[in-house]
Design a protein around this motif. Structure first.
Motif, short mmCIF file in Angstrom:
data_model
loop_
_atom_site.label_atom_id
_atom_site.label_comp_id
_atom_site.label_asym_id
_atom_site.label_seq_id
_atom_site.Cartn_x
_atom_site.Cartn_y
_atom_site.Cartn_z
N ALA A 133 -47.34 -34.55 -36.47
CA ALA A 133 -46.08 -34.15 -37.09
C ALA A 133 -45.72 -35.10 -38.22
N LEU A 134 -45.13 -34.53 -39.27
CA LEU A 134 -44.61 -35.30 -40.40
C LEU A 134 -43.09 -35.30 -40.29
N ASP A 135 -42.54 -36.49 -40.13
CA ASP A 135 -41.12 -36.69 -39.80
C ASP A 135 -40.40 -37.19 -41.05
N VAL A 136 -39.43 -36.41 -41.55
CA VAL A 136 -38.74 -36.75 -42.81
C VAL A 136 -37.23 -36.55 -42.63
N PRO A 137 -36.41 -37.14 -43.53
CA PRO A 137 -34.98 -36.89 -43.48
C PRO A 137 -34.70 -35.40 -43.67
N GLU A 138 -33.64 -34.93 -43.05
CA GLU A 138 -33.31 -33.50 -43.09
C GLU A 138 -33.13 -32.99 -44.51
N SER A 139 -32.44 -33.75 -45.35
CA SER A 139 -32.19 -33.30 -46.73
C SER A 139 -33.51 -33.13 -47.49
N ALA A 140 -34.43 -34.08 -47.31
CA ALA A 140 -35.74 -33.96 -47.95
C ALA A 140 -36.53 -32.82 -47.35
N GLY A 141 -36.40 -32.64 -46.04
CA GLY A 141 -37.13 -31.58 -45.36
C GLY A 141 -36.76 -30.19 -45.86
N PHE A 142 -35.46 -29.94 -46.04
CA PHE A 142 -35.03 -28.62 -46.52
C PHE A 142 -35.43 -28.41 -47.98
N LEU A 143 -35.38 -29.49 -48.76
CA LEU A 143 -35.83 -29.38 -50.15
C LEU A 143 -37.31 -29.03 -50.20
N ALA A 144 -38.11 -29.72 -49.37
CA ALA A 144 -39.54 -29.45 -49.33
C ALA A 144 -39.83 -28.06 -48.78
N LEU A 145 -39.07 -27.66 -47.79
CA LEU A 145 -39.27 -26.34 -47.18
C LEU A 145 -39.05 -25.23 -48.19
N THR A 163 -33.65 -32.27 -35.78
CA THR A 163 -33.07 -33.08 -34.72
C THR A 163 -31.60 -33.39 -35.01
N PRO A 164 -30.82 -33.72 -33.98
CA PRO A 164 -29.40 -34.01 -34.19
C PRO A 164 -29.15 -35.24 -35.07
N ASP A 165 -30.15 -36.13 -35.18
CA ASP A 165 -29.97 -37.30 -36.06
C ASP A 165 -30.47 -37.02 -37.48
N ARG A 166 -30.50 -35.73 -37.81
CA ARG A 166 -30.77 -35.26 -39.17
C ARG A 166 -32.17 -35.63 -39.66
N ARG A 167 -33.15 -35.31 -38.84
CA ARG A 167 -34.56 -35.43 -39.20
C ARG A 167 -35.21 -34.05 -39.07
N MET A 168 -36.29 -33.84 -39.81
CA MET A 168 -37.09 -32.63 -39.67
C MET A 168 -38.53 -33.03 -39.43
N LEU A 169 -39.19 -32.32 -38.52
CA LEU A 169 -40.58 -32.62 -38.18
C LEU A 169 -41.44 -31.38 -38.41
N PHE A 170 -42.45 -31.54 -39.28
CA PHE A 170 -43.35 -30.45 -39.65
C PHE A 170 -44.66 -30.62 -38.88
N PHE A 171 -45.05 -29.59 -38.13
CA PHE A 171 -46.27 -29.66 -37.32
C PHE A 171 -47.48 -29.38 -38.21
#
Length: 223
Positions: free
Chosen positions: A103-115, A131-139
């Protein structure tokens, strides 16, 4: 399905939440062939919730490994998963990385931009959690975590300068609908479906993720 927990105070696990955790753990093992293992859980303590580990300032209350030998406890058997969560219905669902996925674990704001960028590029994506602590994990496919640092350098970024964490062998992540303290539950930004059963290589996702993390790092330095 209720379980009495705690030492000084008894508190039943809400039936619905316990059933959701059990059903989800069994489904991950049965349908996705992911290894799962039960972690800590939340206990009621004088009107508040605390982690079953007993640590007052637990950094991941109710959502971390309960035993140091957690890697040997993980199972890909739906039958065993059902038995484990039947014993402790409130236990968090933890998935080892480095086995069937990294998994690639990034801040939520960066994750949505990348998504958003990945969708425009029509990239094939696997499941993604928030996650509730505002992280996104990409499998991604297993083995990808070991390549991340070199790939980031080739893109012109210093791995230590951007907030991109590679989770591979020896690590794990919390899966939906695990709750983390009083902050909320882990959720799917992209649910596991038959369409995303085949995971992408890390090389396919690293560019948009590194770019988004680098942009966020640059903005933070400019503040």
């Amino acid at each position: 399905m209720e379980e009495t927990i705690g030492v000084t105070e008894t508190a039943p696990i809400p039936k619905q939440r316990g059933e959701q955790l059990l059903d989800s753990a069994v489904r991950y093992a049965e349908e996705r062939h992911w290894d799962v293992f039960p972690g800590t859980w939340l206990e009621a303590d004088e009107g508040r919730e605390r982690c079953s580990c007993g640590t007052a300032d637990c950094p991941a209350p109710g959502a971390h490994a309960a035993k140091p030998d957690w890697a040997t406890q993980a199972t890909g058997s739906a039958v065993v998963a059902r038995r484990l969560w039947s014993k402790q219905p409130g236990a968090s669902i933890l998935l080892p990385t480095g086995r069937t996925f990294d998994a690639l674990d990034v801040p939520e704001s960066a994750g949505f931009l990348a998504l958003a960028r990945m969708e425009r590029m029509e990239l094939t994506l696997g499941p993604v959690t928030c996650t509730p602590d505002r992280r996104m994990l990409f499998f991604v496919l297993p083995g990808g975590a070991a390549k991340v640092a070199d790939l980031v350098r080739k893109l012109g970024w210093s791995p230590s300068a951007i907030d991109l964490i590679a989770r591979g062998e020896g690590d794990y992540l919390a899966a939906p609908p695990t709750r983390i303290g009083g902050h909320g539950a882990v959720q799917w930004a992209r649910r596991p479906t038959p369409a995303n059963r085949w995971l992408p290589d890390v090389e396919e996702l690293i560019s948009p993720l590194a770019y988004a993390c680098g942009r966020e790092a640059a903005a933070a330095r400019g503040r």
